[in-house]
Enzyme design. Structure first.
Site, mmCIF file in Angstrom:
data_model
loop_
_atom_site.group_PDB
_atom_site.id
_atom_site.type_symbol
_atom_site.label_atom_id
_atom_site.label_comp_id
_atom_site.label_asym_id
_atom_site.label_seq_id
_atom_site.Cartn_x
_atom_site.Cartn_y
_atom_site.Cartn_z
ATOM 1 N N ARG A 155 42.355 19.922 -26.887
ATOM 2 C CA ARG A 155 41.809 18.764 -26.998
ATOM 3 C C ARG A 155 41.298 18.857 -28.357
ATOM 4 N NH1 ARG A 155 39.209 21.623 -23.211
ATOM 5 N NH2 ARG A 155 39.199 20.877 -20.974
ATOM 6 N N ILE A 156 40.648 19.738 -29.090
ATOM 7 C CA ILE A 156 40.108 19.684 -30.651
ATOM 8 C C ILE A 156 41.322 19.436 -31.485
ATOM 9 C CG2 ILE A 156 38.796 20.610 -32.338
ATOM 10 C CD1 ILE A 156 37.054 22.017 -29.888
ATOM 11 N N THR A 234 38.231 26.024 -37.636
ATOM 12 C CA THR A 234 37.088 25.396 -36.949
ATOM 13 C C THR A 234 37.013 26.089 -35.384
ATOM 14 O OG1 THR A 234 38.320 23.532 -36.023
ATOM 15 C CG2 THR A 234 36.891 23.132 -38.125
ATOM 16 N N SER A 235 37.984 27.125 -35.497
ATOM 17 C CA SER A 235 37.799 27.977 -33.761
ATOM 18 C C SER A 235 37.255 29.208 -33.896
ATOM 19 C CB SER A 235 39.587 28.011 -33.255
ATOM 20 O OG SER A 235 39.912 28.967 -34.300
ATOM 21 N N ARG A 236 37.591 30.289 -34.271
ATOM 22 C CA ARG A 236 36.861 31.691 -34.347
ATOM 23 C C ARG A 236 37.633 32.392 -35.544
ATOM 24 N NH1 ARG A 236 33.660 29.486 -31.919
ATOM 25 N NH2 ARG A 236 32.755 29.917 -29.680
ATOM 26 N N GLU A 265 31.235 37.066 -37.955
ATOM 27 C CA GLU A 265 30.189 36.280 -37.822
ATOM 28 C C GLU A 265 29.108 37.018 -36.961
ATOM 29 O OE1 GLU A 265 29.972 32.232 -36.342
ATOM 30 O OE2 GLU A 265 31.904 32.094 -37.339
ATOM 31 N N HIS A 283 29.624 27.229 -39.407
ATOM 32 C CA HIS A 283 29.702 26.930 -37.925
ATOM 33 C C HIS A 283 29.032 25.908 -37.537
ATOM 34 C CE1 HIS A 283 30.933 29.330 -34.351
ATOM 35 N NE2 HIS A 283 31.042 28.089 -33.992
ATOM 36 N N ILE A 284 29.258 24.511 -38.028
ATOM 37 C CA ILE A 284 28.578 23.269 -37.484
ATOM 38 C C ILE A 284 29.381 22.411 -36.780
ATOM 39 C CG2 ILE A 284 26.643 23.321 -39.312
ATOM 40 C CD1 ILE A 284 28.569 21.439 -40.897
HETATM 41 C C1 DGY Z 1 31.992 26.387 -29.540
HETATM 42 O O1 DGY Z 1 31.422 25.417 -28.796
HETATM 43 O O2 DGY Z 1 32.514 27.324 -29.374
HETATM 44 C C2 DGY Z 1 31.388 26.231 -31.032
HETATM 45 O O3 DGY Z 1 31.854 27.350 -31.757
HETATM 46 C C3 DGY Z 1 29.890 26.433 -30.958
HETATM 47 O O4 DGY Z 1 29.318 25.143 -30.593
#
Ligand code: DGY
Length: 316
Positions: A155-156, A234-236, A265, A283-284
């Site tokens: 999705r993202i 933006t994942s991990r 992290e 991490h926002i």
């Molecule tokens: C998630 O949802 O996995 C984000 O990294 C934290 O909100």
């Protein structure tokens, strides 16, 4: 029935749960609950709402004697031993969908920030008393006609691609399965990981973290990136071998990198903070008012459903 919530979350899920008749309590802080207190409080809970910093490992799951559901306040669930939870018949839920747009907005922001060197420009203006315009000052990269490689077209990943397609990028993607609708909608093309890395001007990472994706982008793979490319994550953090990426950035073997997530992290590698060609966020991804309230509501819904004997809305 008792529900323990490991942090104060927007929307005060404890109040909604109390109104539903549950005995809900919350660790009264926005900071992570200390491990001992976490284990202690969860011992007799029928349901728990956790955040990504709570390690729901074997030790924790073994102490949860009454727990029926752990509702993770995140789409990622690498903080939870899902296989062991399944053995113990504890349902795990996460918060997909509600955070897709917010996270894709941050991925797109990192791409724009790196391409147009926005962080450097902003820092210069804070220290300057006038604008020192020069023809070659802070030259960045144009996005139109650039190739964006999406690693993980869930999705993202798809939402990020759609945003960048609007900026004129051509989209290629690496994913286990073919995404027919995605391909039809914006002409995205499925390729192998190596092809993606060799051909992308911008790479955006959207994979969940597990044994298969840990350091998927290791030194060898990162070396395939084009010299003028940008990579954002933006994942991990652990999906990328961060030290190998830092090496490339130091040697200016790529144009830039944008991070919302980091290896190891909550710590951050100080080497990253010394670099000019990086854009660092704390991490926002999901941090909008609308999304964080929606995440709370979804956790509440999952807990309520399971405790009332119904199916959870978003089980893992
Ligand atoms: C998630 O949802 O996995 C984000 O990294 C934290 O909100």
């Amino acid at each position: 029935m008792k529900v323990f919530i490991t942090r104060k979350f927007p929307g005060e899920p404890e109040k909604i749960l109390k109104a539903e008749g549950f005995d809900a309590s919350v660790y009264q802080s926005e900071e992570p609950v200390p491990r001992n207190e976490f284990l202690n409080k969860c011992k007799n809970a029928d349901a728990i709402i956790t955040s990504l910093t709570d390690k729901v490992d074997k030790e924790a799951l073994d102490t949860f004697t009454k727990c029926k559901v752990v509702a993770n306040y995140a789409v990622g669930y690498n903080n939870i031993d899902v296989d062991y939870a399944r053995k113990k018949k504890i349902i795990i839920t996460n918060t997909p969908d509600v955070l897709t747009d917010a996270t894709a907005d941050v991925a797109a922001s990192l791409i724009l920030g790196c391409a147009r060197r926005l962080r450097e420009g902003e820092a210069i203006m804070r220290a300057a008393d006038s604008i020192n315009w020069k023809p070659s000052f802070l030259l960045g990269l144009e996005l139109k006609n650039k190739t964006l490689g999406i690693i993980g077209a869930g999705r993202i990943g798809q939402a990020t691609a759609k945003r960048m397609h609007g900026f004129g990028c051509k989209i290629i993607y690496f994913n286990r399965s073919k995404k027919e609708n995605f391909e039809k909608e914006i002409g995205a093309k499925k390729v192998s990981l190596n092809t993606l890395l060799k051909n992308s001007d911008i790479v955006s990472v959207h994979l969940p973290l597990n044994e298969k994706t840990f350091h998927l982008l290791d030194e060898e793979k990162l070396k395939l990136l084009k010299p003028d490319s940008i990579i954002v994550n933006t994942s991990r953090g652990e999906v990328i071998e961060e030290m190998a990426l830092i090496k490339l950035l130091k040697k200016k073997k790529i144009f830039g990198a944008g991070f919302d997530v980091y290896e190891g992290e909550p710590k951050i590698n100080p080497e990253l903070q010394k670099l000019d060609n990086v854009f660092l966020l704390p991490h926002i991804g999901s941090a909008t008012i609308e999304t964080r309230f929606a995440m709370s509501a979804l956790c509440v819904q999952n807990v309520t459903n399971v405790l009332k004997g119904k199916k959870p809305v978003t089980p893992v």
